[in-house]
Design a protein around this motif. Structure first.
Motif, PDB file in Angstrom:
ATOM      1  N   ARG A  45       0.836  -1.198   0.000  1.00  0.00           N
ATOM      2  CA  ARG A  45       0.000   0.000   0.000  1.00  0.00           C
ATOM      3  C   ARG A  45       0.875   1.255   0.000  1.00  0.00           C
ATOM      4  N   GLY A  46       0.465   2.270  -0.736  1.00  0.00           N
ATOM      5  CA  GLY A  46       1.211   3.520  -0.739  1.00  0.00           C
ATOM      6  C   GLY A  46       2.167   3.635  -1.914  1.00  0.00           C
ATOM      7  N   LYS A  47       2.481   2.484  -2.528  1.00  0.00           N
ATOM      8  CA  LYS A  47       3.351   2.512  -3.712  1.00  0.00           C
ATOM      9  C   LYS A  47       2.408   2.554  -4.920  1.00  0.00           C
ATOM     10  N   HIS A  48       2.042   3.762  -5.355  1.00  0.00           N
ATOM     11  CA  HIS A  48       0.964   3.876  -6.336  1.00  0.00           C
ATOM     12  C   HIS A  48       1.363   3.494  -7.748  1.00  0.00           C
ATOM     13  N   GLU A  49       0.428   2.852  -8.397  1.00  0.00           N
ATOM     14  CA  GLU A  49       0.599   2.545  -9.809  1.00  0.00           C
ATOM     15  C   GLU A  49       0.353   3.832 -10.597  1.00  0.00           C
ATOM     16  N   THR A  50       0.945   3.940 -11.776  1.00  0.00           N
ATOM     17  CA  THR A  50       0.740   5.155 -12.582  1.00  0.00           C
ATOM     18  C   THR A  50      -0.734   5.309 -12.968  1.00  0.00           C
ATOM     19  N   GLU A  51      -1.439   4.163 -13.018  1.00  0.00           N
ATOM     20  CA  GLU A  51      -2.855   4.228 -13.385  1.00  0.00           C
ATOM     21  C   GLU A  51      -3.676   5.069 -12.408  1.00  0.00           C
ATOM     22  N   LEU A  52      -3.207   5.190 -11.168  1.00  0.00           N
ATOM     23  CA  LEU A  52      -3.994   5.956 -10.191  1.00  0.00           C
ATOM     24  C   LEU A  52      -4.059   7.433 -10.574  1.00  0.00           C
ATOM     25  N   ALA A  53      -2.926   7.957 -11.029  1.00  0.00           N
ATOM     26  CA  ALA A  53      -2.903   9.369 -11.406  1.00  0.00           C
ATOM     27  C   ALA A  53      -3.873   9.627 -12.569  1.00  0.00           C
ATOM     28  N   ASP A  54      -3.880   8.717 -13.540  1.00  0.00           N
ATOM     29  CA  ASP A  54      -4.801   8.869 -14.673  1.00  0.00           C
ATOM     30  C   ASP A  54      -6.249   8.790 -14.209  1.00  0.00           C
ATOM     31  N   LEU A  55      -6.481   7.847 -13.310  1.00  0.00           N
ATOM     32  CA  LEU A  55      -7.838   7.662 -12.789  1.00  0.00           C
ATOM     33  C   LEU A  55      -8.310   8.923 -12.070  1.00  0.00           C
ATOM     34  N   LEU A  56      -7.452   9.465 -11.212  1.00  0.00           N
ATOM     35  CA  LEU A  56      -7.856  10.651 -10.448  1.00  0.00           C
ATOM     36  C   LEU A  56      -8.043  11.858 -11.358  1.00  0.00           C
ATOM     37  N   GLU A  57      -7.219  11.928 -12.389  1.00  0.00           N
ATOM     38  CA  GLU A  57      -7.348  13.003 -13.371  1.00  0.00           C
ATOM     39  C   GLU A  57      -8.753  12.979 -13.993  1.00  0.00           C
ATOM     40  N   GLU A  58      -9.157  11.791 -14.397  1.00  0.00           N
ATOM     41  CA  GLU A  58     -10.482  11.674 -15.015  1.00  0.00           C
ATOM     42  C   GLU A  58     -11.587  11.836 -13.970  1.00  0.00           C
ATOM     43  N   MET A  59     -11.398  11.235 -12.823  1.00  0.00           N
ATOM     44  CA  MET A  59     -12.437  11.257 -11.788  1.00  0.00           C
ATOM     45  C   MET A  59     -12.771  12.678 -11.346  1.00  0.00           C
ATOM     46  N   THR A  60     -11.774  13.543 -11.333  1.00  0.00           N
ATOM     47  CA  THR A  60     -12.002  14.889 -10.798  1.00  0.00           C
ATOM     48  C   THR A  60     -12.172  15.943 -11.885  1.00  0.00           C
ATOM     49  N   SER A  61     -12.212  15.498 -13.169  1.00  0.00           N
ATOM     50  CA  SER A  61     -12.195  16.491 -14.261  1.00  0.00           C
ATOM     51  C   SER A  61     -13.406  17.424 -14.219  1.00  0.00           C
ATOM     52  N   VAL A  62     -14.587  16.879 -13.978  1.00  0.00           N
ATOM     53  CA  VAL A  62     -15.775  17.740 -13.912  1.00  0.00           C
ATOM     54  C   VAL A  62     -15.719  18.594 -12.645  1.00  0.00           C
ATOM     55  N   ARG A  63     -15.391  17.966 -11.547  1.00  0.00           N
ATOM     56  CA  ARG A  63     -15.365  18.662 -10.263  1.00  0.00           C
ATOM     57  C   ARG A  63     -14.395  19.856 -10.271  1.00  0.00           C
ATOM     58  N   ARG A  64     -13.241  19.672 -10.918  1.00  0.00           N
ATOM     59  CA  ARG A  64     -12.245  20.742 -10.967  1.00  0.00           C
ATOM     60  C   ARG A  64     -12.651  21.886 -11.892  1.00  0.00           C
ATOM     61  N   SER A  65     -13.676  21.649 -12.733  1.00  0.00           N
ATOM     62  CA  SER A  65     -14.049  22.686 -13.701  1.00  0.00           C
ATOM     63  C   SER A  65     -14.790  23.857 -13.055  1.00  0.00           C
ATOM     64  N   ALA A  66     -15.178  23.716 -11.811  1.00  0.00           N
ATOM     65  CA  ALA A  66     -15.773  24.852 -11.090  1.00  0.00           C
ATOM     66  C   ALA A  66     -14.900  25.138  -9.880  1.00  0.00           C
ATOM     67  N   PRO A  67     -14.948  26.381  -9.383  1.00  0.00           N
ATOM     68  CA  PRO A  67     -14.107  26.703  -8.226  1.00  0.00           C
ATOM     69  C   PRO A  67     -14.470  25.814  -7.035  1.00  0.00           C
ATOM     70  N   ALA A  68     -13.464  25.596  -6.166  1.00  0.00           N
ATOM     71  CA  ALA A  68     -13.695  24.755  -4.981  1.00  0.00           C
ATOM     72  C   ALA A  68     -14.918  25.269  -4.224  1.00  0.00           C
ATOM     73  N   GLY A  69     -15.701  24.359  -3.717  1.00  0.00           N
ATOM     74  CA  GLY A  69     -16.873  24.755  -2.950  1.00  0.00           C
ATOM     75  C   GLY A  69     -18.141  24.830  -3.783  1.00  0.00           C
ATOM     76  N   ALA A  70     -18.001  24.754  -5.127  1.00  0.00           N
ATOM     77  CA  ALA A  70     -19.200  24.773  -5.979  1.00  0.00           C
ATOM     78  C   ALA A  70     -20.041  23.534  -5.695  1.00  0.00           C
ATOM     79  N   ARG A  71     -21.357  23.705  -5.789  1.00  0.00           N
ATOM     80  CA  ARG A  71     -22.230  22.536  -5.603  1.00  0.00           C
ATOM     81  C   ARG A  71     -22.391  21.804  -6.930  1.00  0.00           C
ATOM     82  N   TRP A  72     -22.476  20.516  -6.878  1.00  0.00           N
ATOM     83  CA  TRP A  72     -22.660  19.713  -8.092  1.00  0.00           C
ATOM     84  C   TRP A  72     -23.883  18.855  -7.981  1.00  0.00           C
TER      85      TRP A  72
END
Lengths: 100, 306, 225
Positions: free
Chosen positions: C198-225
Motif C-alpha cells: 500500500r502507498g506505492k501507487h501505480e501510474t494508473e492511479l494518477a490517470d484515474l484521479l485526473e479523469e475522476m475529478t475532471s468535472v469537479r475541478r471545472s468549477a471553483p472549490a466549494g461549488a455545488r454539483w
C-alpha cells in the motif's frame, strides 16, 4: 445455452407471489445472484421464487362443453326468481294478521 | 410472399378483432406472422436503444463530480442495462435469440433510438439526458402499458417505475447546475441547445393513427404527434421557468393547447437512425470491440452450462 | 479521542473501496452478459457506498466532508492498495482481482468487527453484510472459470499476475490467513513473492484521479454539483 429461470416476486409479506419476468443464467447459483439484483435491488421485493422454466407445467386448456355454470356466479339468475317471490309475498301478506 | 390459407385468414381476422377490442396476447398463443414480426422488431429496437443508451452516459460515471452523483448515475445506467435484459428476454421468447439480436445490432442491421446516436460532451448533457430524454421516453413507455402483447406490457411497469427515478436524478442535476456558477448554468443551456433537435425528433414523424400498422395491431396505441405534444406540454414550461431558452423561435402553446414548433428535419432522423448520426459508427465500433473482448466468457461459461 | 491512525485506517479501507468501485463500474454497460452487468454494477455501487460511509467518518475527524476527502486530495495522499488501482478491463483479471480483494477484505473486516472502537466495529459489520453477496458472486465465478477449459488457464494466469498485489492489501500479520484461504480454494500453492505494498501507487492511479475529478475541478472549490 444458459437456462431460463422464471422469477416470481412478492411485494410484501402476506401478498401473493406474482410473475415478474425471467432471467438467463448458467446455473442456480448465478440465477440467484442475478435475480436478486434484477428484481430486488431497490428493496421492491420481499421474497423471490426462482423456477427453472422447464419445471413449469402449464395448463391453459379449460373445457366447459356442457355449460356447467352452476359452479359460477353467472350460473344463478336470482333476479327473476326474487321478483316472483316478492310478488307472491306481497299478495299473501295482506291476508295474514300481524303483517304491515 | 407466403399465401394464407383460408383457415389462417380466419384466425388472423379473429386475432385482429381480439387485439383491437382490447384483448391481450401471451407468449404461447397463436399469432399472425405479421404481428410476430412487427412486435419482435419493435421490442428489439426498444432493447437495442436501452443497451446503446448506456454508452453516451457510461463515461460520465467515471467523471461524476460527487459520490452521490456517481452512485445515482451508475444506478441509472444499471437500470438501462436491466431494461435491455428484460426486453431481450421478451424478444427471445418471441423466437429471436439474444445473440442474434446483438449480432444484428453491431452489424448495423437493426436500429436504435435517434438520441443515442449523438455524442455527450459535458456534464450538462448528463443532466439533460436524464431529465428530458428520459421524460420523452417515459411518455412512449407509459403508452406501451396498454400494448396488446401482455409480456411486453407487464415489464413496462418495472421499466416506467425505474425511469421515474432517472427523471428525478436528471432534474436534480439540472437544478443544481442552474443555481450554481455562471459556467455551470451555461453547461445546461449549451447542452439544451444541442439536444433540442434530437428531442423533437424522438417520437418520430407524425403518422396518422389509421395508417399505422403498429396502431392497427395495438402494439402501439399512441400516435407519434400525440406523444410529442404531451412532452412539450409537460416539459417546455419546466424548462422556461428555470430561465433557460429553447432554440426554436416558433415554439409556443396555442390557445387550443396545441404546441407549435419548427418542423424537425425528418431526413436527418432517417439518416441518424440508419447509422449516419454523429456518434453512430463510433458507438457501434465500441460495442463490437467490447463484445469481442468478452466473447470467450459467453462462449465458455454459457455454452458449458448446458 | 481520535488518533491519526484511525483516520489512516478509515482511508485505507475507503480508498480501496472507492478505487475498486470506480474500476468495477468501468464494466457497467459492457459486461459479458446483461444479467451479469446488472449484478456487477450493484457490487460497484456497494463499494462506492462503503467508501462514502467510511469517508464520512474520516471527514468528521478531519473537519471536512466526504466528497472533499474522496476527490480533493493529491495523488500521493491516497492510501489505496495497488491491487485496486490497476486498469484491467479484461474479465478473467477482473474476476481474479474481485475474488482476491473480497477474500482479503473478509480477513480485514473480521479483525475490524472485533475492534474495541464500537463505531469502527459497527461499520465493519454493516459493510460485511453486503460483502457476503460479493463473496458469493466472486466464488461462483471462480468455480465456473476453474471448471472451464478455456476459463481455467486465463484465470490461473490472472491470479498469478495479481497475487503480489493481493498480498499488498493486508498488513504483514494478516497475510498468512489470506494465503491459507486462497490456496485452500484453489487447491494449489501460489508463487512465493514480495507483496506490492500500500502507498506505492501505480501510474494508473494518477490517470484515474485526473479523469475522476475532471468535472469537479471545472468549477471553483466549494461549488455545488
Amino acid at each position: 445455452m444458459p437456462s431460463v429461470y422464471e422469477v416470481f416476486r412478492r411485494e410484501r409479506p402476506g401478498a401473493a407471489m406474482q410473475h415478474a419476468g425471467s432471467i438467463a443464467a448458467p446455473d442456480e447459483r448465478f440465477a440467484e445472484i442475478y435475480a436478486r439484483e434484477q428484481y430486488g435491488r431497490r428493496g421492491e421485493s420481499d421474497a423471490l421464487w426462482l423456477v427453472p422454466r422447464d419445471a413449469v407445467q402449464e395448463i391453459d386448456d379449460f373445457v366447459d362443453e356442457f355449460d356447467l355454470k352452476y359452479r359460477r356466479v353467472d350460473g344463478y339468475s336470482l333476479k327473476e326468481r326474487l321478483k316472483e317471490a316478492r310478488e307472491l309475498a306481497g299478495s299473501s301478506r295482506r291476508d295474514e294478521p300481524g303483517t304491515p | 410472399m407466403e399465401t394464407m390459407d383460408a383457415r389462417t385468414e380466419d384466425r388472423t381476422e379473429s386475432f385482429l378483432a381480439h387485439v383491437q377490442s382490447g384483448g391481450l396476447v401471451e407468449t404461447g398463443d397463436w399469432m399472425p406472422d405479421e404481428y410476430r414480426k412487427r412486435l419482435t422488431k419493435f421490442i428489439e429496437m426498444h432493447a437495442n436503444s436501452e443497451l446503446m443508451g448506456v454508452l453516451p452516459e457510461r463515461d460520465w460515471i467515471l467523471r461524476a463530480p460527487t459520490l452521490q452523483r456517481k452512485l445515482a448515475l451508475t444506478a441509472k445506467i444499471q437500470d438501462e442495462v436491466g431494461h435491455a435484459q428484460l426486453l431481450y428476454r421478451v424478444v427471445e421468447d418471441l423466437g429471436k435469440p439474444r445473440e442474434v439480436c446483438l449480432d444484428d445490432l453491431i452489424a448495423g442491421k437493426s436500429k436504435f433510438h435517434n438520441v443515442f446516436h449523438y455524442p455527450t460532451r459535458t456534464w450538462g448533457d448528463v443532466g439533460v439526458i436524464a431529465w428530458l430524454v428520459d421524460a420523452a421516453a417515459i411518455i412512449s413507455q407509459k403508452a406501451l402499458l396498454k400494448c396488446s402483447y401482455a409480456p411486453y406490457a407487464r415489464i413496462m411497469r418495472k421499466i416506467c417505475w425505474e425511469e421515474s427515478f432517472h427523471i428525478l436524478h436528471g432534474r436534480d442535476v439540472i437544478l443544481t447546475l442552474v443555481t450554481g456558477t455562471d459556467a455551470q448554468r451555461e453547461l445546461v443551456q449549451e447542452a439544451l441547445d444541442r439536444w433540442w433537435a434530437p428531442l423533437m425528433m424522438f417520437h418520430g414523424n407524425p403518422i396518422p393513427a389509421e395508417d399505422d400498422p403498429m396502431v392497427r395491431w395495438r402494439i402501439k396505441s399512441q400516435p407519434n404527434e400525440e406523444a410529442r405534444q404531451q412532452f412539450l406540454e409537460g416539459y417546455v414550461p419546466q424548462v422556461w421557468e428555470l430561465g433557460l431558452t429553447l432554440p426554436d423561435p416558433k415554439l409556443r402553446r396555442g390557445d387550443d393547447g396545441v404546441w407549435a414548433y419548427t418542423e424537425p428535419d425528418w431526413n436527418e432522423l432517417m439518416a441518424v437512425v440508419s447509422g449516419h448520426g454523429p456518434a453512430s459508427q463510433e458507438r457501434l465500433a465500441f460495442r463490437r470491440l467490447s463484445r469481442t473482448e468478452v466473447d470467450w466468457v459467453a462462449r465458455t461459461v454459457l455454452a458449458e452450462a448446458a | 479521542m481520535s488518533s491519526p491512525s484511525r483516520v489512516d485506517l478509515l482511508l485505507d479501507l475507503a480508498d480501496d473501496e472507492l478505487i475498486l468501485g470506480w474500476r468495477n463500474s468501468e464494466w457497467t454497460g459492457i459486461a459479458p452478459f446483461l444479467e451479469e452487468d446488472v449484478a456487477f454494477s450493484s457490487i460497484a455501487q456497494n463499494e462506492i457506498g462503503h467508501a462514502r460511509a467510511l469517508y464520512e467518518l474520516a471527514a468528521r475527524e478531519l473537519g471536512t466532508d466526504a466528497d472533499a476527502v474522496a476527490f480533493d486530495r493529491p495523488v500521493a495522499e491516497y492510501r489505496s492498495a495497488p491491487l485496486v488501482e490497476l486498469r484491467r478491463l479484461e474479465w478473467a483479471r477482473t474476476i481474479a482481482r474481485h475474488w482476491l480483494y473480497e477474500t482479503a477484505d473478509a480477513v480485514r473486516l473480521e479483525v475490524l468487527k472485533a475492534s474495541d472502537d464500537a463505531e469502527l466495529a459497527g461499520i465493519a459489520a454493516k459493510i460485511d453484510r453486503e460483502e457476503v453477496y460479493h463473496r458469493i458472486h466472486a466464488e461462483m465465478w471462480i468455480d465456473r472459470l476453474l471448471g472451464s477449459d478455456e476459463g481455467r488457464p486465463r484465470l490461473d494466469a490472472a491470479l498469478d499476475e495479481l497475487w503480489p498485489y493481493a498480498l499488498g492489501v493486508l498488513d504483514d500479520e494478516l497475510r498468512p490467513e489470506l494465503v491459507t484461504r486462497v490456496e485452500a480454494k484453489l487447491g494449489r500453492s501460489l508463487p512465493d513473492v514480495d507483496p506490492v505494498p500500500r502507498g506505492k501507487h501505480e501510474t494508473e492511479l494518477a490517470d484515474l484521479l485526473e479523469e475522476m475529478t475532471s468535472v469537479r475541478r471545472s468549477a471553483p472549490a466549494g461549488a455545488r454539483w
